[in-house]
Design a protein around this motif. Structure first.
Motif, PDB file in Angstrom:
ATOM      1  N   ALA A 226       0.835  -1.204   0.000  1.00 28.63           N
ATOM      2  CA  ALA A 226       0.000   0.000   0.000  1.00 28.63           C
ATOM      3  C   ALA A 226       0.872   1.257   0.000  1.00 28.63           C
ATOM      4  CB  ALA A 226      -0.931  -0.013   1.206  1.00 28.63           C
ATOM      5  N   ALA A 227       1.946   1.234   0.783  1.00 36.03           N
ATOM      6  CA  ALA A 227       2.846   2.388   0.833  1.00 36.03           C
ATOM      7  C   ALA A 227       3.552   2.583  -0.506  1.00 36.03           C
ATOM      8  CB  ALA A 227       3.875   2.195   1.943  1.00 36.03           C
ATOM      9  N   ARG A 233       1.701   6.670  -6.901  1.00 41.73           N
ATOM     10  CA  ARG A 233       0.663   7.658  -7.232  1.00 41.73           C
ATOM     11  C   ARG A 233       1.184   9.080  -7.063  1.00 41.73           C
ATOM     12  NH1 ARG A 233      -4.221   4.113  -4.653  1.00 41.73           N
ATOM     13  NH2 ARG A 233      -5.191   3.505  -6.629  1.00 41.73           N
ATOM     14  N   SER A 234       2.090   9.260  -6.123  1.00 35.38           N
ATOM     15  CA  SER A 234       2.655  10.607  -5.929  1.00 35.38           C
ATOM     16  C   SER A 234       3.510  11.024  -7.116  1.00 35.38           C
ATOM     17  CB  SER A 234       3.493  10.651  -4.647  1.00 35.38           C
ATOM     18  OG  SER A 234       4.744   9.978  -4.822  1.00 35.38           O
ATOM     19  N   ALA A 318       5.485  10.592 -22.620  1.00 39.32           N
ATOM     20  CA  ALA A 318       4.260  10.254 -21.873  1.00 39.32           C
ATOM     21  C   ALA A 318       4.608  10.200 -20.388  1.00 39.32           C
ATOM     22  CB  ALA A 318       3.698   8.921 -22.343  1.00 39.32           C
ATOM     23  N   PRO A 319       3.915  10.950 -19.550  1.00 35.12           N
ATOM     24  CA  PRO A 319       4.244  10.981 -18.125  1.00 35.12           C
ATOM     25  C   PRO A 319       3.748   9.733 -17.407  1.00 35.12           C
ATOM     26  CG  PRO A 319       2.309  12.304 -18.545  1.00 35.12           C
ATOM     27  CD  PRO A 319       2.803  11.848 -19.886  1.00 35.12           C
ATOM     28  N   VAL A 320       4.166   9.576 -16.183  1.00 35.36           N
ATOM     29  CA  VAL A 320       3.654   8.496 -15.330  1.00 35.36           C
ATOM     30  C   VAL A 320       2.138   8.625 -15.271  1.00 35.36           C
ATOM     31  CG1 VAL A 320       3.626   7.538 -12.991  1.00 35.36           C
ATOM     32  CG2 VAL A 320       5.778   8.384 -13.968  1.00 35.36           C
ATOM     33  N   ARG A 321       1.427   7.529 -15.516  1.00 39.12           N
ATOM     34  CA  ARG A 321      -0.026   7.608 -15.629  1.00 39.12           C
ATOM     35  C   ARG A 321      -0.659   6.238 -15.403  1.00 39.12           C
ATOM     36  NH1 ARG A 321       0.129   8.180 -22.204  1.00 39.12           N
ATOM     37  NH2 ARG A 321      -0.093   5.955 -22.692  1.00 39.12           N
ATOM     38  N   TYR A 322      -1.991   6.217 -15.370  1.00 39.10           N
ATOM     39  CA  TYR A 322      -2.757   4.974 -15.307  1.00 39.10           C
ATOM     40  C   TYR A 322      -3.050   4.482 -16.726  1.00 39.10           C
ATOM     41  CZ  TYR A 322      -3.832   6.479 -10.508  1.00 39.10           C
ATOM     42  OH  TYR A 322      -3.750   6.886  -9.205  1.00 39.10           O
TER      43      TYR A 322
END
Length: 336
Positions: A226-227, A233-234, A318-322
């Motif tokens: 989770a961490a 996500r940050s 392309a940036p960090v993304r989902y």
């Protein structure tokens, strides 16, 4: 990176884009004959191929760079051992030299010890141990020196070997770096050659993947997972930078390594190694924080976030993304 932009029918249909372009032109007010869509499709396919090859070269670069760091530490350790062994040899020689001096002052130098100062110490050691005149204590000292000299030679040979490996690894890093830069430069050149509408369509296609796939969600398998996911996500929106592992830019494996490092877990640097950094679980049982590797060679990696999505560093520009977990063939799911 690249291959996830080759899409299944449920995503953005590039063939349909070509048909739509032709149909629009055919029914428009102008009677001009539209350009065929195939060259544009070929350009996009070539960009995809170059991005895929660049990512594979990036992971090879990461592996070579990691090996270079390991070899550099090993070379330092070998050199330290050589220095310690040389000090031991010097000490033993001094002690035997002092003993020889005492013999000389008391009436003459034992021929066995006189060999100590010959031009061929190795020959001296082999012959001296065979002489009957030396005492048991002298023999022990000579054997110690003989052993120390052999160990010193071995340590020096090992240091030379590792220095050679280090030099090879440095050359490999440079070669992979050149390969990545060349492929990315060519991909950028091809993208810049596309009309603005085609570039926009390409970007939409790259984001749509194979469409949203429903999948397992729920809680992370552990507090550490989770961490790590919170750390990933940050990093949303941070740029893709090949060979980087944060915090201002990432390549795919760099993002996963950095995220778990924030959670207190040290992971290997490459996507291939990260695929083995835990136990495997089926994709149907993936939980947030699990590592998802792609392609048969595990050359791309992301982190599962739940509900059929991953977070990853896709490719340059392309940036960090989902993206959907099914954006390209999944190789494995690993739970650290």
């Amino acid at each position: 990176m690249g291959s996830h932009r080759r899409l299944a029918p449920s995503g953005f249909d590039r063939g349909a884009l070509g048909v739509l372009s032709v149909a629009t032109a055919a029914f428009g007010a102008l009677a001009a004959v539209p350009a065929p869509a195939a060259p544009l499709d070929d350009t996009r396919a070539e960009v995809d191929r170059l991005y895929t090859q660049a990512e594979k070269a990036t992971e090879a670069f990461n592996e070579a760079a990691e090996r270079t760091g390991t070899l550099r530490r090993q070379v330092g350790e070998s050199q330290d051992r050589v220095a310690r062994q040389q000090a031991r040899v010097n000490d033993l020689r001094e002690r035997l030299g002092a003993f020889a001096g005492a013999q000389y002052r008391s009436g003459g130098l034992d021929p066995a010890l006189a060999l100590l100062f010959s031009d061929d110490p190795a020959d001296y050691l082999d012959r001296a141990l065979a002489l009957d005149r030396i005492t048991l204590h002298q023999a022990s000292q000579l054997k110690d020196l003989q052993g120390a000299l052999r160990e010193l030679a071995q340590e020096r040979a090992e240091a030379v070997r590792r220095l050679g490996e280090l030099d090879e690894s440095r050359r490999a890093v440079a070669a992979h770096k050149r390969s990545v830069e060349q492929k990315l430069a060519r991909a950028r050149q091809l993208l810049n050659s596309l009309p603005s509408a085609e570039r926009a369509a390409y970007d939409r296609a790259s984001r749509s993947g194979r469409g949203h796939l429903s999948g397992p969600g729920g809680a992370a398998a552990s507090g550490r997972a989770a961490a790590a996911l919170a750390a990933a996500r940050s990093a949303l929106g941070k740029p893709y930078v090949w060979g980087a592992n944060g915090p201002t830019g990432f390549d795919c494996s760099g993002l996963v390594q950095w995220s778990y490092a924030q959670a207190g877990l040290s992971l290997p640097r490459t996507s291939q190694a990260q695929a083995h950094a835990g136990h495997r679980v089926p994709l149907s049982q993936a939980r947030p924080g699990d590592i998802v590797t792609y392609r048969s060679d595990a050359s791309h990696v992301g982190m599962y976030v739940g509900d059929g999505q991953v977070i990853h560093a896709p490719y340059p520009g392309a940036p960090v993304r989902y993206d959907p977990v099914g954006m390209m063939p999944v190789s494995s799911v690993t739970r650290p």
